[in-house]
Each structure stands twice: as C-alpha cells, then as structure tokens.
Design a protein around this motif. Structure first.
Motif, mmCIF file in Angstrom:
data_model
loop_
_atom_site.group_PDB
_atom_site.id
_atom_site.type_symbol
_atom_site.label_atom_id
_atom_site.label_comp_id
_atom_site.label_asym_id
_atom_site.label_seq_id
_atom_site.Cartn_x
_atom_site.Cartn_y
_atom_site.Cartn_z
ATOM 1 N N GLY A 159 0.845 -1.197 0.000
ATOM 2 C CA GLY A 159 0.000 0.000 0.000
ATOM 3 C C GLY A 159 0.874 1.238 0.000
ATOM 4 O O GLY A 159 2.051 1.198 -0.373
ATOM 5 N N GLY A 160 0.274 2.380 0.421
ATOM 6 C CA GLY A 160 1.006 3.629 0.427
ATOM 7 C C GLY A 160 1.037 4.225 -0.975
ATOM 8 O O GLY A 160 0.490 3.658 -1.918
ATOM 9 N N SER A 161 1.734 5.340 -1.135
ATOM 10 C CA SER A 161 1.728 6.055 -2.428
ATOM 11 C C SER A 161 2.843 5.593 -3.373
ATOM 12 O O SER A 161 2.696 5.662 -4.586
ATOM 13 C CB SER A 161 1.906 7.549 -2.145
ATOM 14 O OG SER A 161 3.101 7.711 -1.376
ATOM 15 N N THR A 162 3.956 5.085 -2.832
ATOM 16 C CA THR A 162 5.112 4.771 -3.685
ATOM 17 C C THR A 162 4.795 3.800 -4.825
ATOM 18 O O THR A 162 5.251 4.005 -5.952
ATOM 19 C CB THR A 162 6.269 4.217 -2.831
ATOM 20 O OG1 THR A 162 6.539 5.157 -1.782
ATOM 21 C CG2 THR A 162 7.527 4.004 -3.647
ATOM 22 N N ASP A 174 -0.587 -5.883 3.409
ATOM 23 C CA ASP A 174 -1.275 -5.305 4.560
ATOM 24 C C ASP A 174 -2.460 -4.474 4.098
ATOM 25 O O ASP A 174 -2.594 -4.168 2.907
ATOM 26 C CB ASP A 174 -0.320 -4.456 5.415
ATOM 27 C CG ASP A 174 0.088 -3.146 4.742
ATOM 28 O OD1 ASP A 174 0.252 -2.162 5.490
ATOM 29 O OD2 ASP A 174 0.220 -3.117 3.510
ATOM 30 N N ARG A 182 -5.532 -1.402 5.657
ATOM 31 C CA ARG A 182 -6.086 -0.561 6.721
ATOM 32 C C ARG A 182 -7.465 -1.088 7.062
ATOM 33 O O ARG A 182 -8.128 -1.678 6.214
ATOM 34 C CB ARG A 182 -6.182 0.893 6.250
ATOM 35 C CG ARG A 182 -4.813 1.552 6.030
ATOM 36 C CD ARG A 182 -4.259 1.327 4.649
ATOM 37 N NE ARG A 182 -2.975 1.956 4.455
ATOM 38 C CZ ARG A 182 -2.781 3.192 4.006
ATOM 39 N NH1 ARG A 182 -3.824 3.945 3.769
ATOM 40 N NH2 ARG A 182 -1.584 3.681 3.837
ATOM 41 N N ASN A 187 -5.993 0.017 0.730
ATOM 42 C CA ASN A 187 -4.920 -0.401 -0.178
ATOM 43 C C ASN A 187 -5.498 -1.169 -1.364
ATOM 44 O O ASN A 187 -4.990 -1.087 -2.489
ATOM 45 C CB ASN A 187 -3.900 -1.267 0.570
ATOM 46 C CG ASN A 187 -3.042 -0.461 1.512
ATOM 47 O OD1 ASN A 187 -2.954 0.769 1.388
ATOM 48 N ND2 ASN A 187 -2.423 -1.122 2.461
ATOM 49 N N GLY A 211 6.895 -1.393 0.924
ATOM 50 C CA GLY A 211 7.321 -0.002 0.983
ATOM 51 C C GLY A 211 8.113 0.192 2.269
ATOM 52 O O GLY A 211 8.381 -0.760 3.013
ATOM 53 N N LEU A 212 8.488 1.430 2.538
ATOM 54 C CA LEU A 212 9.221 1.753 3.761
ATOM 55 C C LEU A 212 8.701 3.082 4.273
ATOM 56 O O LEU A 212 8.715 4.085 3.536
ATOM 57 C CB LEU A 212 10.717 1.859 3.475
ATOM 58 C CG LEU A 212 11.627 2.248 4.646
ATOM 59 C CD1 LEU A 212 11.671 1.142 5.697
ATOM 60 C CD2 LEU A 212 13.042 2.562 4.152
ATOM 61 N N HIS A 270 8.754 1.613 9.433
ATOM 62 C CA HIS A 270 7.829 0.478 9.314
ATOM 63 C C HIS A 270 7.795 -0.031 7.876
ATOM 64 O O HIS A 270 8.138 0.682 6.939
ATOM 65 C CB HIS A 270 6.431 0.848 9.790
ATOM 66 C CG HIS A 270 5.598 1.607 8.812
ATOM 67 N ND1 HIS A 270 5.536 2.979 8.784
ATOM 68 C CD2 HIS A 270 4.805 1.183 7.783
ATOM 69 C CE1 HIS A 270 4.722 3.361 7.828
ATOM 70 N NE2 HIS A 270 4.264 2.301 7.195
ATOM 71 N N ALA A 304 5.150 -2.899 5.400
ATOM 72 C CA ALA A 304 3.814 -3.479 5.481
ATOM 73 C C ALA A 304 3.146 -2.780 6.667
ATOM 74 O O ALA A 304 3.264 -1.552 6.732
ATOM 75 C CB ALA A 304 3.881 -4.998 5.635
ATOM 76 N N LYS A 308 12.736 9.493 3.048
ATOM 77 C CA LYS A 308 12.983 8.104 3.458
ATOM 78 C C LYS A 308 14.472 7.817 3.686
ATOM 79 O O LYS A 308 14.852 6.703 4.046
ATOM 80 C CB LYS A 308 12.457 7.149 2.370
ATOM 81 C CG LYS A 308 10.990 7.299 2.004
ATOM 82 C CD LYS A 308 10.081 6.817 3.105
ATOM 83 C CE LYS A 308 8.628 7.031 2.767
ATOM 84 N NZ LYS A 308 8.124 6.135 1.716
HETATM 85 C C1 6PG Z 1 0.512 1.021 4.041
HETATM 86 C C2 6PG Z 1 1.738 0.351 3.528
HETATM 87 C C3 6PG Z 1 2.950 0.918 4.219
HETATM 88 C C4 6PG Z 1 3.639 1.775 3.177
HETATM 89 C C5 6PG Z 1 4.589 2.764 3.836
HETATM 90 C C6 6PG Z 1 5.183 3.716 2.827
HETATM 91 O O1 6PG Z 1 -0.538 0.384 4.064
HETATM 92 O O2 6PG Z 1 0.605 2.207 4.332
HETATM 93 O O3 6PG Z 1 1.729 -0.902 3.242
HETATM 94 O O4 6PG Z 1 3.804 -0.006 4.734
HETATM 95 O O5 6PG Z 1 4.322 0.961 2.280
HETATM 96 O O6 6PG Z 1 3.850 3.498 4.780
HETATM 97 O O7 6PG Z 1 4.142 4.517 2.353
HETATM 98 P P1 6PG Z 1 4.384 5.588 1.190
HETATM 99 O O8 6PG Z 1 4.744 4.819 -0.017
HETATM 100 O O9 6PG Z 1 3.088 6.304 1.032
HETATM 101 O O10 6PG Z 1 5.504 6.491 1.640
#
Ligand code: 6PG
Length: 296
Positions: free
Chosen positions: A71-74, A104, A106, A116, A176-177, A182, A184, A235
C-alpha cells in the motif's frame, strides 16, 4: 533518529530479546541487491520490468504467479505502468495466471479512500484482464480486525494448500518503507515482530490509534523474492538504518525481512539513497546468472 525509530514501549522486546531477534534474522543471508535509480520514474519502470520478468518466469516454471502488493503512495506509478501492459503478449505480464494478494491493509471498507485494495484496483486491477477470482483482497470490513486477519489466514492456507506450521511461498512480495522505519504494517517495537506461527496479524498501531492487518515476518521471509520500493529524500534516514543498521536499528522491521531462500531487492531512487555510505552503494550486485536463477 535512533530514539524515534525504535522507541521502546511497555511490552516491547527488551535488549536481550531484541539481540536474539537480530541474531535469528541476521543468521539468514538472503541474496540482496540494491539498485539505485536517478528518479522515481526510472525506479517505477525498472520495478515494472522486474514484476513482468518474474511473473513470466513463475508461470513458465509452475503455471501461476503469486504476488503480494503493498500500500502507500510509492507503488502507484508501478501499478499505472503495469496497467499500460494490459494486452497480453510478448514481454507482457500473463494476467490470466496472476494471483494478487496484499501485504497489509487498513481497517476500512474496500471503497474507502484509505483502502490499499482500492488504490491498487483503481490504478491497476480494474484495467487489466485478471480474473476476479484471482484477486484475493483482505476483507478489512469484517466484524473485527482479528476476524479479518483470521479470514485472510484461512484464505492463504486454502489457496496454498498449507498444512499447519507451513508458510505460503509467494513468488514476489512488494514492500514499501515508512519514514519511521515500518514496512507493510509491521511497526518498530511492535509485538507482532515476534510472531512465529500466524500468517496474518491485526496489531494495534498505537501511533495511528488504529489496528492494521498485515502479513507476518515468517510469511515475508518465505517468499521467493521480496522487492522494496523506496522513493524520496524523506525516506533517506530510514533506508540508511534499514540497510546499514547502526545503534537503535537492531529490530527495525525492514532489517528483519530476510527471505530464507529467496532474493531481496532494494529498488530505491537517488533521493532516498542520499545518506547511504559509499561502501553500501558499491556493494557488488549478484551476477546475472544468479538473478535469473532467483526467478524460479
Ligand atoms: C501502508 C503500507 C505501508 C507503506 C509505507 C510507505 O498500508 O501504508 O503498506 O507499509 O508501504 O507506509 O508509504 P508511502 O509509499 O506512502 O511512503
């Protein structure tokens, strides 16, 4: 950084336990590759090529490709580039044979803007000919986070025909990171880092004031390949800790991601790599022959 990255909270792993965690995981030496790209766009293009190559290799080897999305934006640019490869064909992902899972989620319904599933569905899955039955989302709308985690564990055990005590072997796990270290939904200092039996957990993330549903470390470390996607200067500190360790980063979740018999790819852009030591950047990459073998 150390204070913020691995601040100890009640119930967190004590120094002895942290050292044990570190030793357990560092004993495992995965094939690690760090690839630094000039821009986020180059990173996404290379990740799309890696995804496609591993998908084609897996399907030719064992008839299907199993991938856990992050998930996340990357990853969004990666998903968009993959969606442009919707028409099956030479050098294209074999969409009909791809099974999609999530690392993972939300605790929101699938249509929620924080979902996600929704993000990946809109950027990729709704645009490519992947059978609906091949999309295995986390049912985060279940009656409780624990129930959602248990449902997903059942789904993984059923799909991978897993007897108790065995872990699914994904062909590829995307991660992601977070700037806090953190990955996942495995957050620094969380009890879930000590999970050794369950496939899926629903930890309460104190700093977010909510639960998350996440694959556990034993699952991530059973994968054929794990690919981290890390972009942006914000990051840099977390990446330096993840790759180079240092005080306070012993049990930083990404340092505990060490596939027992698999490849570990760090795909990062120059902005994220800005704090890495020269020796890390110069570390010899595995030989092409080895990489191709990794794809089986
Ligand atoms: C989530 C992700 C999480 C994500 C990191 C990086 O559900 O948010 O799985 O682990 O990879 O938070 O998020 P960005 O890519 O938005 O910086």
């Amino acid at each position: 950084m150390a204070a913020t990255a691995v601040r100890r909270r009640p119930g967190d792993a004590g120094p002895a336990e942290t050292r044990r965690l570190e030793q357990v995981f560092l004993a495992t030496e995965p094939r690690v590759e760090l690839r630094v790209f000039a821009s986020a766009e180059d990173l996404a293009a290379a990740a799309a090529a890696e995804f496609t190559a591993r998908a084609r290799a897996a399907v030719s080897q064992h008839g299907r490709f199993t991938v856990a999305l992050c998930g996340g934006s990357t990853p969004n640019r990666l998903y968009t580039l993959l969606a442009e490869r919707r028409r099956p064909g030479k050098g294209r992902p074999p969409w009909g044979k791809i099974h999609v899972f999530w690392g993972d989620e939300r605790v929101v319904p699938p249509g929620h803007s924080d979902s996600n599933f929704r993000a990946a569905n809109e950027a990729l899955l709704a645009k490519v000919p992947i059978p609906e039955a091949n999309v295995h989302r986390i049912r985060a709308e279940a009656r409780s986070p624990g129930a959602a985690a248990a449902l997903y564990e059942q789904e993984l055990r059923r799909f991978f025909s897993l007897p108790l005590g065995r872990f699914p072997r994904f062909d590829l796990v995307l991660l992601g990171l977070g700037a806090d270290g953190h990955t996942a939904s495995l957050f620094p200092g969380s009890d879930v880092l000590r999970e050794e039996a369950r496939l899926v957990a629903a930890p309460l993330v104190a700093k977010l004031g909510t639960h998350r549903i996440t694959l556990t470390l034993p699952v991530l470390n059973s994968a054929r390949a794990v690919m981290f996607l890390v972009s942006g200067g914000q990051k840099a500190e977390a990446l330096a800790h993840a790759l180079e360790g240092g005080i306070g980063s012993e049990a930083l979740p990404p340092r505990l991601v060490r596939p027992r018999d698999g490849a570990l790819l760090w795909m990062v852009d120059r902005a994220a790599a800005r704090m890495l030591h020269r020796r890390t950047l110069k570390a010899p990459a595995p030989q092409p022959r080895q990489l191709i073998r990794d794809r089986t």
